[in-house]
Design a protein around this motif. Structure first.
Motif, PDB file in Angstrom:
ATOM      1  N   THR A  47     -22.638 -29.060  -9.819  1.00 56.34           N
ATOM      2  CA  THR A  47     -22.784 -27.882 -10.661  1.00 56.34           C
ATOM      3  C   THR A  47     -23.893 -27.029 -10.065  1.00 56.34           C
ATOM      4  N   ILE A  48     -23.574 -25.771  -9.817  1.00 59.77           N
ATOM      5  CA  ILE A  48     -24.569 -24.846  -9.268  1.00 59.77           C
ATOM      6  C   ILE A  48     -25.485 -24.410 -10.398  1.00 59.77           C
ATOM      7  N   GLY A  49     -26.773 -24.548 -10.181  1.00 54.98           N
ATOM      8  CA  GLY A  49     -27.768 -24.195 -11.193  1.00 54.98           C
ATOM      9  C   GLY A  49     -28.334 -22.799 -10.984  1.00 54.98           C
ATOM     10  N   ASP A  50     -29.510 -22.575 -11.539  1.00 53.47           N
ATOM     11  CA  ASP A  50     -30.157 -21.265 -11.503  1.00 53.47           C
ATOM     12  C   ASP A  50     -30.457 -20.768 -10.095  1.00 53.47           C
ATOM     13  N   GLU A  51     -30.573 -21.680  -9.129  1.00 51.85           N
ATOM     14  CA  GLU A  51     -30.896 -21.268  -7.765  1.00 51.85           C
ATOM     15  C   GLU A  51     -29.729 -20.566  -7.073  1.00 51.85           C
ATOM     16  N   GLY A  52     -28.510 -20.695  -7.625  1.00 41.04           N
ATOM     17  CA  GLY A  52     -27.354 -19.975  -7.101  1.00 41.04           C
ATOM     18  C   GLY A  52     -26.603 -20.676  -5.986  1.00 41.04           C
ATOM     19  N   TYR A  53     -27.004 -21.896  -5.662  1.00 45.61           N
ATOM     20  CA  TYR A  53     -26.287 -22.663  -4.634  1.00 45.61           C
ATOM     21  C   TYR A  53     -26.514 -24.148  -4.854  1.00 45.61           C
ATOM     22  N   VAL A  54     -25.669 -24.958  -4.189  1.00 42.26           N
ATOM     23  CA  VAL A  54     -25.850 -26.404  -4.188  1.00 42.26           C
ATOM     24  C   VAL A  54     -25.363 -26.913  -2.833  1.00 42.26           C
ATOM     25  N   GLU A  55     -26.012 -27.954  -2.310  1.00 44.93           N
ATOM     26  CA  GLU A  55     -25.622 -28.537  -1.029  1.00 44.93           C
ATOM     27  C   GLU A  55     -25.028 -29.915  -1.233  1.00 44.93           C
ATOM     28  N   CYS A  56     -23.956 -30.207  -0.505  1.00 45.68           N
ATOM     29  CA  CYS A  56     -23.317 -31.510  -0.569  1.00 45.68           C
ATOM     30  C   CYS A  56     -24.235 -32.553   0.052  1.00 45.68           C
ATOM     31  N   LYS A  57     -24.398 -33.656  -0.638  1.00 39.10           N
ATOM     32  CA  LYS A  57     -25.274 -34.732  -0.154  1.00 39.10           C
ATOM     33  C   LYS A  57     -24.677 -35.495   1.024  1.00 39.10           C
ATOM     34  N   TYR A  58     -23.349 -35.394   1.194  1.00 41.07           N
ATOM     35  CA  TYR A  58     -22.686 -36.081   2.303  1.00 41.07           C
ATOM     36  C   TYR A  58     -22.668 -35.246   3.578  1.00 41.07           C
ATOM     37  N   CYS A  59     -22.170 -33.998   3.478  1.00 41.37           N
ATOM     38  CA  CYS A  59     -21.889 -33.234   4.699  1.00 41.37           C
ATOM     39  C   CYS A  59     -22.735 -31.971   4.842  1.00 41.37           C
ATOM     40  N   ASP A  60     -23.633 -31.705   3.903  1.00 43.35           N
ATOM     41  CA  ASP A  60     -24.537 -30.552   3.953  1.00 43.35           C
ATOM     42  C   ASP A  60     -23.869 -29.197   3.784  1.00 43.35           C
ATOM     43  N   ARG A  61     -22.584 -29.171   3.408  1.00 40.44           N
ATOM     44  CA  ARG A  61     -21.976 -27.872   3.103  1.00 40.44           C
ATOM     45  C   ARG A  61     -22.779 -27.231   1.986  1.00 40.44           C
ATOM     46  N   ARG A  62     -22.950 -25.918   2.070  1.00 37.64           N
ATOM     47  CA  ARG A  62     -23.670 -25.197   1.018  1.00 37.64           C
ATOM     48  C   ARG A  62     -22.676 -24.329   0.258  1.00 37.64           C
ATOM     49  N   PHE A  63     -22.595 -24.541  -1.053  1.00 35.65           N
ATOM     50  CA  PHE A  63     -21.729 -23.767  -1.928  1.00 35.65           C
ATOM     51  C   PHE A  63     -22.591 -22.721  -2.619  1.00 35.65           C
ATOM     52  N   VAL A  64     -22.269 -21.448  -2.369  1.00 35.46           N
ATOM     53  CA  VAL A  64     -23.055 -20.330  -2.881  1.00 35.46           C
ATOM     54  C   VAL A  64     -22.220 -19.580  -3.908  1.00 35.46           C
ATOM     55  N   LEU A  65     -22.805 -19.338  -5.071  1.00 36.25           N
ATOM     56  CA  LEU A  65     -22.112 -18.623  -6.138  1.00 36.25           C
ATOM     57  C   LEU A  65     -22.057 -17.138  -5.794  1.00 36.25           C
ATOM     58  N   LYS A  66     -20.841 -16.566  -5.830  1.00 38.97           N
ATOM     59  CA  LYS A  66     -20.672 -15.133  -5.566  1.00 38.97           C
ATOM     60  C   LYS A  66     -21.343 -14.323  -6.671  1.00 38.97           C
ATOM     61  N   ALA A  67     -21.826 -13.157  -6.321  1.00 43.30           N
ATOM     62  CA  ALA A  67     -22.449 -12.269  -7.303  1.00 43.30           C
ATOM     63  C   ALA A  67     -21.434 -11.916  -8.387  1.00 43.30           C
ATOM     64  N   GLY A  68     -21.849 -11.994  -9.634  1.00 46.24           N
ATOM     65  CA  GLY A  68     -20.990 -11.640 -10.759  1.00 46.24           C
ATOM     66  C   GLY A  68     -19.982 -12.711 -11.150  1.00 46.24           C
TER      67      GLY A  68
END
Length: 61
Positions: A34-55
């Motif tokens: 779940t992406i929190g207030d920081e607007g992104y989260v990184e996968c603990k396995y492969c380091d992919r970064r999921f960034v929430l689009k604006a809006g």
């Protein structure tokens, strides 16, 4: 010596994301984040970064 490659960045429309590492059987187990207030989260396995689009909408809990 070369610098390490930056993580893969994936823009998403929802705060709830899943990652399997891609690559089918060469990936990793499916994990949910779940992406929190920081607007992104990184996968603990492969380091992919999921960034929430604006809006983007937040996930209903």
């Amino acid at each position: 010596m070369t610098a390490p490659e930056p993580p893969e960045i994936i823009e998403v429309d929802d705060t709830r994301v899943s990652c399997d590492g891609g690559g089918g059987p060469l990936g990793h187990p499916v994990v949910w984040y779940t992406i929190g207030d920081e607007g992104y989260v990184e996968c603990k396995y492969c380091d992919r970064r999921f960034v929430l689009k604006a809006g983007a909408e937040t996930h209903a809990h």
